[in-house]
Write an enzyme that holds these catalytic residues in place. Structure first.
Site, mmCIF file in Angstrom:
data_model
loop_
_atom_site.group_PDB
_atom_site.id
_atom_site.type_symbol
_atom_site.label_atom_id
_atom_site.label_comp_id
_atom_site.label_asym_id
_atom_site.label_seq_id
_atom_site.Cartn_x
_atom_site.Cartn_y
_atom_site.Cartn_z
ATOM 1 C CG ASP A 76 23.706 -2.177 29.579
ATOM 2 O OD1 ASP A 76 23.200 -2.947 30.389
ATOM 3 O OD2 ASP A 76 24.810 -2.364 29.046
ATOM 4 N NE ARG A 84 25.433 1.940 28.223
ATOM 5 C CZ ARG A 84 25.569 2.132 29.538
ATOM 6 N NH1 ARG A 84 25.292 3.318 30.063
ATOM 7 N NH2 ARG A 84 25.972 1.161 30.322
ATOM 8 N NE ARG A 146 22.092 -0.172 36.815
ATOM 9 C CZ ARG A 146 22.957 -1.168 36.704
ATOM 10 N NH1 ARG A 146 23.928 -1.329 37.602
ATOM 11 N NH2 ARG A 146 22.872 -2.023 35.697
ATOM 12 C CE LYS A 176 20.745 -4.327 33.560
ATOM 13 N NZ LYS A 176 21.520 -3.679 32.495
ATOM 14 C CG HIS A 177 22.787 -7.495 37.397
ATOM 15 N ND1 HIS A 177 22.141 -6.373 37.866
ATOM 16 C CD2 HIS A 177 23.513 -7.091 36.324
ATOM 17 C CE1 HIS A 177 22.471 -5.328 37.124
ATOM 18 N NE2 HIS A 177 23.293 -5.729 36.180
ATOM 19 C CG HIS A 189 31.179 -2.816 36.571
ATOM 20 N ND1 HIS A 189 29.976 -2.628 37.210
ATOM 21 C CD2 HIS A 189 30.899 -2.853 35.242
ATOM 22 C CE1 HIS A 189 29.017 -2.545 36.299
ATOM 23 N NE2 HIS A 189 29.542 -2.682 35.107
ATOM 24 C CG ASP A 259 27.007 -8.166 34.053
ATOM 25 O OD1 ASP A 259 27.129 -7.437 33.050
ATOM 26 O OD2 ASP A 259 26.786 -7.712 35.186
#
Length: 482
Positions: A76, A84, A146, A176-177, A189, A259
Site C-alpha cells: 500500500d 509503507r 486518501r 480501490k475500493h 476493517h 481487499d
C-alpha cells in the site's frame, strides 16, 4: 479434473499473504516454491529501509523462481497519509486530497511516476493504489484524505493521471475500493458498512473514477467490503457476483483483487477460508489475506478452495480463469520492465511544494493569522485508522495532549494547535476549546465543517513532507521562529 495436487497449486496461486519482519521466513519460502501467488509488504517488512526491502523482494522472487513462478510483490503506497516505504519519516510526496485540491494533472501524474519508480527499485510490481473513492461523506473514518476529491469528476481525472504515472514506471496499479467506499460512515476493517445509494447515484458518482481508471489502462482493481443494496442487498462487494460483474461491465479484464480478507467486513461472520471461496466464486482473482499471517492460514485457505472445487461449489474453470488473469498481469509487467526507465522532471520536488501551497490555500484562512512570535506547537493526539497506521504526522510538537486527559502545564505563548479530522471527533473539539492560548489550528485531516471559534485554520489536506513545508512557510510569515 486435474489431480488434487494441481488444484492445490491453483489454490495457492490466487493467494497473497504477509508476515512480519524484514526477511523471508522458511515456511513462506516453501509456500512460494509450491506456487503461492505472492507477498504483501507492510510496515514491519519495510521499517529497516529501502535496501532491506530490495533484499527481501529478491528473496521472494528467488523462492518463487525455484518453483517456476513469478510472484506478485505488493504494497500500500498511496503517498501522503498512507505510506509503507516512508513510514518512519512521512511521505515525501503529496497524498490524494492535496493533489486533487492543487488540481494540477501533470503534478498528479508525476507523483504516480515517482512512486512507481521507487517501488520498481525496491522490487515491488503491484501497488495497491490509487484510491478512487469519492469522499462525499466528510465524516468518512477511513477514506478521507486518501480520496482525490468529494467531486466525482475531479477524482476521476486525477485517478487516471496517477494510474498513468505509476504504470509508466512498470508497476501495476490496483485502483480501490470498488464500487466506492467514499459515502460511508464506518470503517470496513472493523465493521460492515452499507452504502445507501441508488444505481443512478452510483453511476453518476461512485463509478465515475473507476471508469476513468479503466480507460487509463489500470491493471487491476480492488474490491471493498461494503454492502450496496442497490446491487446486492446481502453480500459485501468482495463476495458479491453482481458487484464484481458490474466491474467487468466497465471494461476491466485484469485481475480483481480482494481487499484483505481478515477485515471484519469480509470474514467476521464466516472466517477467512469461507470468505476466500465466496470471493473467488463471485469473480475475484487474487486474494489478499491481511498482515502478519501464519503459513497455516494459507494452507487452510488452499484446502477450503480445493474442497469447494471437489464439491462443485467453486467451478474449476473459475479458479483457472483467476490464475490466468494474474499470470497475464505478471507477463505484461515483465514486458513493461523492458522499456527504458521513465524519468522524473528535475523540478518535481519544487512542484510538490507549489502544489502543497495551492492545496493549503484552497481550504484555509490565510489572511488573519495573529503574531506567532515565540509560538509553541501543541498536538492533540488521536489514533489513526488502520489503513494509515502508526506513522508520523504534523509539525514536531512541543507539547502532546490526548483528548480526555488532564491538560499539562502549557507554555505562556501563542499555541499552534494541530489535529486530525476534528470535525468528526467531538472529544478533539472539546480539548481544543480548553487550550485558551490557541492562535492557529492546523487540521491535517479532511477539511470538514469548522465553526471558527475565532481561531484561523490551516488545512494542508493530508500529511506529507511537502505539506509540512507549505504550512511552515505560512506560519513563519506570521513570525513563528522555528
Amino acid at each position: 479434473m486435474p489431480s488434487p495436487t494441481a488444484v492445490e497449486t491453483l489454490a495457492l496461486r490466487v493467494q497473497v499473504s504477509a508476515f512480519a519482519g524484514p526477511t523471508l521466513p522458511a515456511g513462506y519460502a516453501e509456500l512460494l516454491r509450491e506456487g503461492m501467488g505472492g507477498i504483501c509488504l507492510f510496515g514491519p517488512n519495510t521499517e529497516a529501509g529501502e535496501e532491506s526491502v530490495r533484499s527481501l523482494s529478491a528473496e521472494i522472487r528467488a523462492a518463487s523462481a525455484e518453483g517456476g513462478w513469478t510472484p506478485v510483490i505488493t504494497i500500500d503506497e498511496e503517498g501522503g497519509d498512507v505510506t509503507r516505504l516512508e513510514a518512519l519519516t512521512g511521505s515525501s510526496v503529496l497524498g490524494a486530497a492535496a493533489l486533487g485540491a492543487a488540481d494540477d494533472l501533470a503534478l498528479t501524474e508525476e507523483t504516480g511516476r515517482a512512486i512507481g519508480l521507487r517501488l520498481a527499485r525496491a522490487g515491488i510490481n503491484l501497488d495497491l493504489a490509487p484510491v478512487a473513492d469519492v469522499n462525499s461523506n466528510p465524516d468518512n473514518p477511513v477514506i478521507a484524505t486518501r480520496s482525490f476529491s468529494h467531486d466525482a469528476g475531479v477524482a476521476a481525472k486525477h485517478v487516471a493521471a496517477w494510474v498513468r504515472g505509476l504504470e509508466s514506471a512498470g508497476v501495476a496499479a490496483c485502483v480501490k475500493h470498488f464500487p466506492g467506499h467514499g459515502d460511508t460512515g464506518q470503517d470496513s476493517h472493523v465493521a460492515l458498512p452499507v452504502l445507501e445509494a441508488t444505481m443512478e447515484t452510483l453511476r453518476e458518482r461512485e463509478l465515475v473514477p473507476f471508469l476513468a481508471a479503466a480507460e487509463a489502462g489500470a491493471a487491476s482493481v480492488m474490491t471493498s467490503h461494503i454492502v450496496v443494496p442497490a446491487i446486492d442487498p446481502e453480500l459485501p462487494g468482495t463476495l458479491s457476483a453482481p458487484v464484481l460483474g458490474l466491474l467487468r461491465e466497465l471494461g476491466y479484464e485484469g485481475p480483481i483483487v480482494s481487499d484483505a480478507l481478515d477485515m471484519a467486513g469480509a470474514s467476521a461472520s464466516r472466517g477467512i477460508p469461507a470468505a476466500a471461496v465466496l470471493s473467488l466464486r463471485a469473480g475475484a482473482d487474487l486474494l489478499l489475506l491481511g498482515p502478519d499471517k501464519p503459513t497455516s492460514l494459507v494452507r487452510e485457505v488452499a484446502a477450503a478452495i480445493v474442497a469447494a472445487v471437489e464439491s462443485g461449489e467453486l467451478p474449476l474453470e473459475r479458479l483457472q480463469d483467476a490464475v490466468a488473469r494474474v499470470d497475464r498481469l505478471l507477463a505484461d509487467l515483465t514486458a513493461a520492465r523492458q522499456r527504458p526507465e521513465a524519468a522524473l522532471d528535475p523540478r518535481f520536488e519544487a512542484h510538490l511544494v507549489e502544489g502543497a501551497r495551492r492545496a493549503l490555500a484552497t481550504a484555509s484562512d490565510l489572511t488573519d493569522l495573529p503574531d506567532l512570535a515565540g509560538a509553541k506547537v501543541v498536538t492533540v493526539d488521536t489514533a489513526a485508522n488502520i489503513a494509515v497506521g502508526d506513522v508520523p504526522w504534523g509539525l514536531p510538537p512541543d507539547v502532546v495532549v490526548r483528548p480526555g486527559d488532564p491538560l499539562p502545564e502549557l507554555p505562556d505563548a501563542p499555541l499552534i494547535v494541530q489535529v486530525r479530522d476534528a470535525h468528526r471527533r467531538p472529544e478533539v473539539g472539546r480539548t481544543v476549546a480548553e487550550l485558551h492560548g490557541a492562535a492557529v489550528l492546523v487540521e491535517w485531516g479532511w477539511p470538514g465543517a469548522y465553526d471558527g471559534t475565532g481561531v484561523p485554520r490551516l488545512c494542508p489536506q493530508g500529511f506529507s513532507l511537502p505539506g509540512v513545508a507549505a504550512v511552515t512557510e505560512v506560519l513563519r510569515r506570521s513570525g513563528w521562529g522555528r
